[in-house]
Design an enzyme around this catalytic site. Structure first.
Site, short mmCIF file in Angstrom:
data_model
loop_
_atom_site.label_atom_id
_atom_site.label_comp_id
_atom_site.label_asym_id
_atom_site.label_seq_id
_atom_site.Cartn_x
_atom_site.Cartn_y
_atom_site.Cartn_z
N LEU A 68 117.66 39.21 -7.02
CA LEU A 68 117.95 40.53 -7.58
C LEU A 68 118.37 41.55 -6.53
O LEU A 68 118.98 42.57 -6.84
CB LEU A 68 116.72 41.07 -8.33
CG LEU A 68 116.36 40.40 -9.65
CD1 LEU A 68 115.06 40.97 -10.19
CD2 LEU A 68 117.48 40.55 -10.66
N VAL A 87 115.07 38.73 -17.43
CA VAL A 87 113.61 38.76 -17.49
C VAL A 87 113.00 39.00 -16.11
O VAL A 87 111.94 39.61 -15.99
CB VAL A 87 113.07 37.41 -18.06
CG1 VAL A 87 111.56 37.49 -18.29
CG2 VAL A 87 113.78 37.05 -19.35
N TYR A 162 104.55 50.73 -10.53
CA TYR A 162 105.15 49.70 -11.38
C TYR A 162 105.72 50.32 -12.65
O TYR A 162 106.86 50.05 -13.05
CB TYR A 162 104.14 48.60 -11.73
CG TYR A 162 104.68 47.64 -12.77
CD1 TYR A 162 105.62 46.67 -12.41
CD2 TYR A 162 104.29 47.71 -14.10
CE1 TYR A 162 106.15 45.80 -13.36
CE2 TYR A 162 104.80 46.85 -15.06
CZ TYR A 162 105.73 45.90 -14.68
OH TYR A 162 106.27 45.06 -15.61
N LYS A 166 109.75 50.44 -13.91
CA LYS A 166 110.28 49.93 -15.17
C LYS A 166 111.01 51.03 -15.94
O LYS A 166 112.04 50.78 -16.58
CB LYS A 166 109.16 49.34 -16.03
CG LYS A 166 108.45 48.16 -15.41
CD LYS A 166 109.38 47.00 -15.09
CE LYS A 166 109.79 46.23 -16.31
NZ LYS A 166 110.50 44.97 -15.96
N VAL A 192 104.02 44.78 -24.22
CA VAL A 192 102.76 45.32 -23.72
C VAL A 192 102.13 44.25 -22.82
O VAL A 192 102.84 43.45 -22.22
CB VAL A 192 101.84 45.72 -24.89
CG1 VAL A 192 102.42 46.91 -25.64
CG2 VAL A 192 101.62 44.55 -25.85
N SER A 206 98.65 40.30 -16.60
CA SER A 206 97.70 40.45 -17.71
C SER A 206 96.73 39.27 -17.77
O SER A 206 95.56 39.43 -18.15
CB SER A 206 98.45 40.56 -19.04
OG SER A 206 99.44 41.55 -19.01
#
Length: 347
Positions: A68, A87, A162, A166, A192, A206
């Site tokens: 990236l 993604v 973060y 985004k 989420v 998460s």
């Protein structure tokens, strides 16, 4: 209309948690799939992970090296693709030394993928953003967050790096599409907290919540609540956003039905569903002052400080109404997470 096998889809970040699940579903649906990894040295490992997860049509999957932060490799990766699912994005366990270490790669990476996609004649890019670009920096509120909301970066409520990255990256993508996109279509998915079955060692931050609840490394739960969604449902939402004409130019929040779930609730779900494996799961919430004290020494804890005491309401009505999306329950996603952590001997 082209058949799936005649339709080539690029998934950036195929070694990641969400990316790998998207690849599994695309292959199962018959698409020709490409994916990017930063180094082709990872190809064999990623292929084996997908194979172990039951991937079909491995001969329809090819790998490209692209980073990236660099221009090299992107034009080759997108050439001949009808769709691009972007993604890949960094989500660190600890805070970076400087927020630009997150912001610049996220923003420039998104724009790099969009420019390459336009040059290659791609029809549509689906950008995986985050609820981080929707629900942060707001004063306390009772009304649910929707796709009309944006995180407030210049308000009184601090926004962690973060979440800031985004928000900036997604806004930059929409601005670029408006000014330079031409016929290229953009759709954004805003997940989420993503749970569900891990396929190997690459999984979302998460998942650490479930892992720490089960391994006994935390004596109690901070008073934090978050939206929850299963990775399999996010992969399904991404593919719906890719193909449905009604999705053009829209954002879609990916979250389960109902209220957000507290970390203590997650521990309770695990204790009820898997009592033998959840004996170390915490049974109480920690006072906020203690979480602040621990955060002084642990930057990973520092990231959650703005969330203490908040229990956001988040609507998934748009994704269900426009795309016919039907997510699993929070319980299903949490239990599948735990089972997969044991299956892969991560616990």
């Amino acid at each position: 209309m082209a058949t799936p096998a005649a339709t080539t889809v690029l998934v950036t970040g195929g070694s990641g948690f969400i990316g790998s699940h998207i690849i599994l579903q695309l292959l199962a649906a018959g698409y020709t799939v490409r994916t990017t990894v930063r180094s082709l040295k990872r190809e064999a490992e990623v292929r084996q992970t997908l194979k172990d997860a039951g991937a079909v049509g491995d001969d329809r999957l090819s790998f490209f090296a692209a980073d990236l932060t660099k221009d090299e490799g992107w034009s080759e990766a997108v050439a001949g693709c009808t769709y691009v699912l972007h993604v890949a994005s960094p989500f660190p366990l600890a805070l970076p030394k400087h927020e630009d270490d997150l912001i610049i790669p996220a923003r420039e990476g998104a724009l790099r993928v969009l420019r390459a996609s336009k040059d290659a004649g791609v029809k549509r890019v689906v950008l995986t953003s985050s609820f981080a670009a929707v629900g942060y920096g707001h004063p306390a509120r009772e009304t649910p967050f929707t796709e009309e909301d944006w995180s407030i970066l210049d308000g009184k409520v601090p926004v962690p790096p973060y979440q800031k990255s985004k928000t900036i990256a997604e806004k930059a993508a929409w601005d670029w599409i408006k000014s330079d996109g031409g016929s290229l279509e953009l759709v954004v998915v805003n997940p989420v907290g993503v749970f569900g079955p891990v396929l190997g060692k690459d999984y979302s931050t998460s998942i650490e919540i479930v892992k720490k609840a089960l391994d006994g490394s935390v004596p109690g739960c901070p008073k934090v609540s978050l939206g929850a969604v299963d990775v399999r449902d996010i992969a399904d939402l991404e593919i719906r956003a890719m193909t449905d004409p009604a999705a053009k130019g829209e954002r879609f929040i990916g979250t389960n039905d109902g209220a957000s779930v507290s970390i203590l609730d997650i521990a309770k779900i695990l204790r009820k569903a898997r009592p033998d494996q959840s004996k170390k799961a915490p049974t109480r919430e920690l006072p906020n002052w203690l979480v602040h004290a621990v955060a002084f020494f642990d930057s990973s804890i520092r990231q959650i400080l703005p969330e203490l005491g908040h229990a956001p309401q988040i609507s998934n009505e748009k994704a269900k109404r426009v795309l016919g999306w039907k997510p699993r329950s929070t319980e299903d996603g949490i239990v599948a997470t735990a089972d997969s952590l044991f299956q892969h001997k991560i616990l």
